[in-house]
Design a protein around this motif. Structure first.
Motif, short mmCIF file in Angstrom:
data_model
loop_
_atom_site.label_atom_id
_atom_site.label_comp_id
_atom_site.label_asym_id
_atom_site.label_seq_id
_atom_site.Cartn_x
_atom_site.Cartn_y
_atom_site.Cartn_z
N VAL A 40 7.88 -9.19 12.07
CA VAL A 40 8.53 -9.97 11.03
C VAL A 40 9.95 -10.35 11.46
O VAL A 40 10.70 -9.53 11.97
N VAL A 41 10.29 -11.64 11.26
CA VAL A 41 11.60 -12.17 11.63
C VAL A 41 12.23 -12.79 10.40
O VAL A 41 11.57 -13.49 9.63
N THR A 42 13.53 -12.57 10.21
CA THR A 42 14.26 -13.14 9.09
C THR A 42 14.87 -14.47 9.50
O THR A 42 15.48 -14.58 10.56
N PHE A 43 14.69 -15.49 8.65
CA PHE A 43 15.27 -16.80 8.90
C PHE A 43 15.75 -17.36 7.58
O PHE A 43 14.94 -17.62 6.68
N GLU A 44 17.05 -17.51 7.42
CA GLU A 44 17.68 -18.05 6.21
C GLU A 44 17.18 -17.37 4.94
O GLU A 44 16.58 -17.99 4.06
N ASP A 45 17.35 -16.08 4.84
CA ASP A 45 17.04 -15.27 3.66
C ASP A 45 15.55 -15.13 3.36
O ASP A 45 15.18 -14.62 2.31
N ASN A 46 14.68 -15.59 4.21
CA ASN A 46 13.24 -15.38 4.06
C ASN A 46 12.71 -14.72 5.32
O ASN A 46 13.32 -14.83 6.39
N THR A 47 11.59 -14.04 5.20
CA THR A 47 10.98 -13.40 6.37
C THR A 47 9.69 -14.13 6.72
O THR A 47 8.92 -14.50 5.84
N TYR A 48 9.49 -14.33 8.02
CA TYR A 48 8.33 -15.06 8.52
C TYR A 48 7.70 -14.27 9.66
O TYR A 48 8.35 -13.47 10.32
N CYS A 49 6.42 -14.54 9.90
CA CYS A 49 5.70 -13.94 11.02
C CYS A 49 5.54 -15.02 12.09
O CYS A 49 4.81 -15.99 11.87
N PRO A 50 6.20 -14.88 13.24
CA PRO A 50 6.06 -15.88 14.29
C PRO A 50 4.69 -15.85 14.97
O PRO A 50 4.32 -16.78 15.66
N THR A 51 3.92 -14.81 14.75
CA THR A 51 2.60 -14.70 15.36
C THR A 51 1.54 -15.48 14.59
O THR A 51 0.66 -16.08 15.19
N TYR A 52 1.63 -15.48 13.27
CA TYR A 52 0.63 -16.16 12.45
C TYR A 52 1.32 -16.92 11.33
O TYR A 52 2.15 -16.35 10.62
N ALA A 53 1.00 -18.20 11.15
CA ALA A 53 1.70 -19.06 10.21
C ALA A 53 1.38 -18.75 8.75
O ALA A 53 2.21 -18.95 7.88
N GLN A 54 0.17 -18.28 8.46
CA GLN A 54 -0.23 -18.01 7.09
C GLN A 54 -0.65 -16.55 6.95
O GLN A 54 -1.83 -16.22 6.99
N PRO A 55 0.30 -15.64 6.77
CA PRO A 55 -0.02 -14.22 6.72
C PRO A 55 -0.93 -13.82 5.56
O PRO A 55 -1.70 -12.87 5.68
N SER A 56 -0.90 -14.54 4.45
CA SER A 56 -1.76 -14.17 3.32
C SER A 56 -3.23 -14.28 3.68
O SER A 56 -4.06 -13.50 3.20
N ILE A 57 -3.58 -15.21 4.54
CA ILE A 57 -4.98 -15.36 4.97
C ILE A 57 -5.39 -14.20 5.86
O ILE A 57 -6.52 -13.71 5.78
N LYS A 58 -4.51 -13.73 6.73
CA LYS A 58 -4.83 -12.61 7.62
C LYS A 58 -5.09 -11.33 6.82
O LYS A 58 -5.89 -10.51 7.23
N TRP A 59 -4.42 -11.16 5.70
CA TRP A 59 -4.57 -9.96 4.89
C TRP A 59 -5.68 -10.09 3.85
O TRP A 59 -6.04 -9.10 3.20
N SER A 60 -6.27 -11.28 3.66
CA SER A 60 -7.26 -11.46 2.60
C SER A 60 -8.57 -10.72 2.87
O SER A 60 -9.26 -10.31 1.95
N LYS A 61 -8.92 -10.51 4.13
CA LYS A 61 -10.19 -9.85 4.47
C LYS A 61 -10.00 -8.41 4.95
O LYS A 61 -10.87 -7.86 5.58
N GLY A 62 -8.84 -7.84 4.70
CA GLY A 62 -8.58 -6.47 5.14
C GLY A 62 -7.24 -6.40 5.84
O GLY A 62 -6.33 -7.14 5.52
N VAL A 63 -7.14 -5.54 6.83
CA VAL A 63 -5.90 -5.33 7.54
C VAL A 63 -5.71 -6.43 8.58
O VAL A 63 -6.64 -6.81 9.29
N CYS A 64 -4.50 -6.94 8.67
CA CYS A 64 -4.15 -7.96 9.67
C CYS A 64 -4.25 -7.35 11.06
O CYS A 64 -3.75 -6.26 11.31
N ASN A 65 -4.90 -8.04 11.97
CA ASN A 65 -5.06 -7.49 13.32
C ASN A 65 -3.78 -7.57 14.13
O ASN A 65 -3.68 -6.96 15.19
#
Length: 95
Positions: A40-65
């Motif tokens: 997780v990287v912070t950019f202008e008061d928000n945190t983003y994942c540079p590995t995956y653009a839509q983290p909510s989709i990665k967590w929808s089916k279980g644990v993010c790989n």
């Protein structure tokens, strides 16, 4: 083999109305399950994942790989899923 500590930054990222644009991809902020991940990287008061653009989709089916703070749980019931075609052939042979 030792792990390397690599620091990831979002250099070149641009904040737009659609979201954060990084390398031509619109990135969404991380979800609650991502808290504690090393990626997780912070950019202008928000945190983003540079590995995956839509983290909510990665967590929808279980644990993010990609998660460095969580591991997927192994099924402990001992049941093995068998191909139905193979199961019918075994039943026909009497096994």
């Amino acid at each position: 083999m030792a792990k390397k500590n690599v620091t990831v930054s979002l250099e070149g990222a641009v904040k737009t109305d659609a979201g954060l644009t990084y390398k031509g991809v619109i990135m969404e902020p991380v979800v609650d399950q991502c808290e504690g991940c090393d990626r997780v990287v912070t950019f202008e008061d928000n945190t983003y994942c540079p590995t995956y653009a839509q983290p909510s989709i990665k967590w929808s089916k279980g644990v993010c790989n990609f998660a460095t703070h969580a591991r997927a749980e192994v099924d402990k019931t001992g049941k093995v899923k068998v191909n139905p075609l193979k199961a019918s052939k075994r039943a026909a042979r009497g096994r």
